[in-house]
Scaffold this active site. Structure first.
Site, PDB file in Angstrom:
ATOM      1  N   HIS A   1       0.819  -1.229   0.000  1.00 15.10           N
ATOM      2  CA  HIS A   1       0.000   0.000   0.000  1.00 15.10           C
ATOM      3  C   HIS A   1       0.848   1.273   0.000  1.00 15.10           C
ATOM      4  O   HIS A   1       0.325   2.361  -0.242  1.00 15.10           O
ATOM      5  CB  HIS A   1      -0.913   0.041   1.225  1.00 15.10           C
ATOM      6  CG  HIS A   1      -1.956  -1.026   1.259  1.00 15.10           C
ATOM      7  ND1 HIS A   1      -2.812  -1.253   0.211  1.00 15.10           N
ATOM      8  CD2 HIS A   1      -2.284  -1.946   2.221  1.00 15.10           C
ATOM      9  CE1 HIS A   1      -3.621  -2.268   0.526  1.00 15.10           C
ATOM     10  NE2 HIS A   1      -3.314  -2.704   1.726  1.00 15.10           N
TER      11      HIS A   1
ATOM     12  N   ASP B   1      -2.602 -10.629  -1.992  1.00 11.14           N
ATOM     13  CA  ASP B   1      -3.159 -10.035  -0.777  1.00 11.14           C
ATOM     14  C   ASP B   1      -4.614  -9.654  -1.071  1.00 11.14           C
ATOM     15  O   ASP B   1      -4.938  -9.221  -2.167  1.00 11.14           O
ATOM     16  CB  ASP B   1      -2.341  -8.796  -0.394  1.00 11.14           C
ATOM     17  CG  ASP B   1      -2.744  -8.221   0.960  1.00 11.14           C
ATOM     18  OD1 ASP B   1      -1.980  -8.418   1.926  1.00 11.14           O
ATOM     19  OD2 ASP B   1      -3.817  -7.565   1.049  1.00 11.14           O
TER      20      ASP B   1
ATOM     21  N   HIS C   1      -6.299  -7.220  -0.195  1.00 14.05           N
ATOM     22  CA  HIS C   1      -6.482  -5.795  -0.478  1.00 14.05           C
ATOM     23  C   HIS C   1      -5.732  -5.430  -1.770  1.00 14.05           C
ATOM     24  O   HIS C   1      -4.794  -6.125  -2.159  1.00 14.05           O
ATOM     25  CB  HIS C   1      -5.953  -4.958   0.695  1.00 14.05           C
ATOM     26  CG  HIS C   1      -6.582  -5.322   2.000  1.00 14.05           C
ATOM     27  ND1 HIS C   1      -5.951  -6.148   2.923  1.00 14.05           N
ATOM     28  CD2 HIS C   1      -7.784  -5.004   2.530  1.00 14.05           C
ATOM     29  CE1 HIS C   1      -6.753  -6.309   3.969  1.00 14.05           C
ATOM     30  NE2 HIS C   1      -7.867  -5.635   3.760  1.00 14.05           N
TER      31      HIS C   1
ATOM     32  N   ASP D   1      -4.395 -12.716   3.913  1.00 10.41           N
ATOM     33  CA  ASP D   1      -5.610 -12.160   4.503  1.00 10.41           C
ATOM     34  C   ASP D   1      -6.862 -12.436   3.672  1.00 10.41           C
ATOM     35  O   ASP D   1      -7.917 -11.873   3.940  1.00 10.41           O
ATOM     36  CB  ASP D   1      -5.455 -10.655   4.778  1.00 10.41           C
ATOM     37  CG  ASP D   1      -4.808  -9.891   3.640  1.00 10.41           C
ATOM     38  OD1 ASP D   1      -4.626 -10.466   2.552  1.00 10.41           O
ATOM     39  OD2 ASP D   1      -4.499  -8.704   3.845  1.00 10.41           O
TER      40      ASP D   1
HETATM   41 ZN    ZN Z   1      -4.023  -6.979   2.922  1.00  7.01          ZN
END
Ligand code: ZN
Length: 389
Positions: A144, A181, A183, A269
């Site tokens: 991120h 991931d 996200h 995740d």
């Molecule tokens: Zn994540």
């Protein structure tokens, strides 16, 4: 002759566990000043337990230890701004948020540099030929992090920095990054959106975090158009959908792209137990994704695969997923203590692990519609058929 040659590297360092994310609540305490914070989801417990599991199952013993080093300014500045590094140098004295939801404690800067340098060290070991693949079990995570700020628990964008390092120090040009991931890897996408030499594929929960990132029509820009492939999946997607994603999209696209080096931004995740997302993957999904990436790397780029740790927030379960990835790389079933699926035959009790839902089939169709003119994807009717297999 003594030991069997160990061609799989492991980057781990106890100093990663000193990155202090503190306590947290999902929201601030304003309306409920009495509510008690809990440990931050990105706590050292996650990768600490993963490493312990790998030790206990004899996986670590079958890996070659790769020492991380401290990423210097030259390496960090290939993605991050000088202004950000200057701000971090000040923040390092007190600790605090490096940007948007990416806290570090006092002295945390050296750990963040070590995390980025850990993924760089993995690249060095692979390019030197001392290992074929490497799992960089680093912390803090990276995908991120933006050029000018930390974000979503990430301080430096480890994979971006390591990819640019591979190009600058090892003469590698074409790189593929697969981000599983749950996200979206907004920082990584930002780095390579206009770069046709770096293919970025993100498989993530649709409209989760960060807001506004990872839609299927974000395909890169200018000369990089088509070299960003976003695969947003509906909440509740499970092993069956992820298998289809890898077999029908990720692997064919990477084979056509012919990278010289592959990174996985490996967040665990999307697991069924994760508190920050709503997917239903089990350890077997992480095994087949790791197998697919390793086999692909062996076919197209002399085995060169760096698996870099990103998220994963289920303290009792994510470490099993991480350890399953490492066990897959070194050879499952060959160690002294087989790593178990802690929920037993849990896969079979989750419908989305056996079936591709119609909403997931529609999501795959959307990826096909967006990218079939550029990449050799499976025809779309297969996606729909798979829901009924
Ligand atoms: Zn994540």
């Amino acid at each position: 002759m003594s030991a069997v040659p160990r061609s799989i590297g492991l980057v781990f360092d106890d100093r990663f566990l000193t990155h202090d994310t503190g306590l947290s609540l999902i929201e601030d305490r304003t309306p409920y000043p009495f509510s008690k914070p809990v440990a931050h989801p990105s706590s050292p417990e996650l990768i600490g337990r993963a490493k312990q599991l790998m030790d206990l199952a004899g996986i670590t013993d079958r890996m070659t230890r790769i020492e991380p080093y401290t990423a210097d300014d030259e390496a960090l500045l290939r993605f991050h701004t000088r202004d950000y590094l200057d701000r971090l140098a000040v923040l390092d004295k007190t600790g605090g948020d490096t940007g948007s939801g990416a806290p570090m404690g006092p002295g945390g800067l050296r750990v963040a540099r070590l995390s980025a340098g850990g993924v760089m060290a993995a690249v060095d070991a692979i390019c030197a030929g001392s290992v074929r693949q490497c799992y960089a079990l680093v912390r803090p995570p990276g995908h991120h992090a933006m050029p000018d700020q930390g974000m979503g628990f990430c301080v430096f964008n480890n994979v971006v920095i390591a990819a640019r390092h591979a190009q600058a120090a090892h003469g590698i040009r074409k790189i593929a990054i697969v981000d599983w991931d749950v996200h979206h890897g907004n920082g990584t996408q930002t780095a390579f959106a206009a770069d046709p030499d770096v293919l970025f594929i993100s498989v993530h929960q649709d409209s989760l975090y960060p807001s506004g990132w990872g839609a299927v029509d974000q395909i890169g820009s200018g000369p990089g158009e088509g070299s960003t492939v976003n695969i947003p999946l509906p909440a509740g997607s499970g092993n069956a959908t992820y298998r289809a994603v890898f077999e029908r999209i990720v692997v064919p696209v990477l084979e056509a792209f012919e990278p010289e080096l592959i990174f996985v931004s490996a967040g665990q995740d999307a697991s069924v137990a994760d508190p920050l997302a709503r997917m239903t993957l089990t350890t077997s999904a992480y095994r087949f994704m790791a197998t697919a990436m390793r086999d692909l790397a062996e076919r197209v780029c002399q085995g060169r695969l760096v698996v870099a740790q990103e998220g994963g927030y289920a303290p009792a379960y994510a470490p099993y997923c991480s350890a399953a990835i490492a066990e897959t790389l070194v050879g499952a079933g060959e160690g002294p203590v087989p790593l178990i699926e802690p929920y037993g035959d849990y896969d079979g009790s989750i419908p989305s692990n056996a079936w591709i839902g119609l909403d997931a089939a529609a999501a795959l169709q959307a990826v096909f519609d967006m990218h079939a003119s550029r990449w050799p994807l499976e025809p779309p009717d297969r996606f729909v058929d798979a829901a009924h297999e």
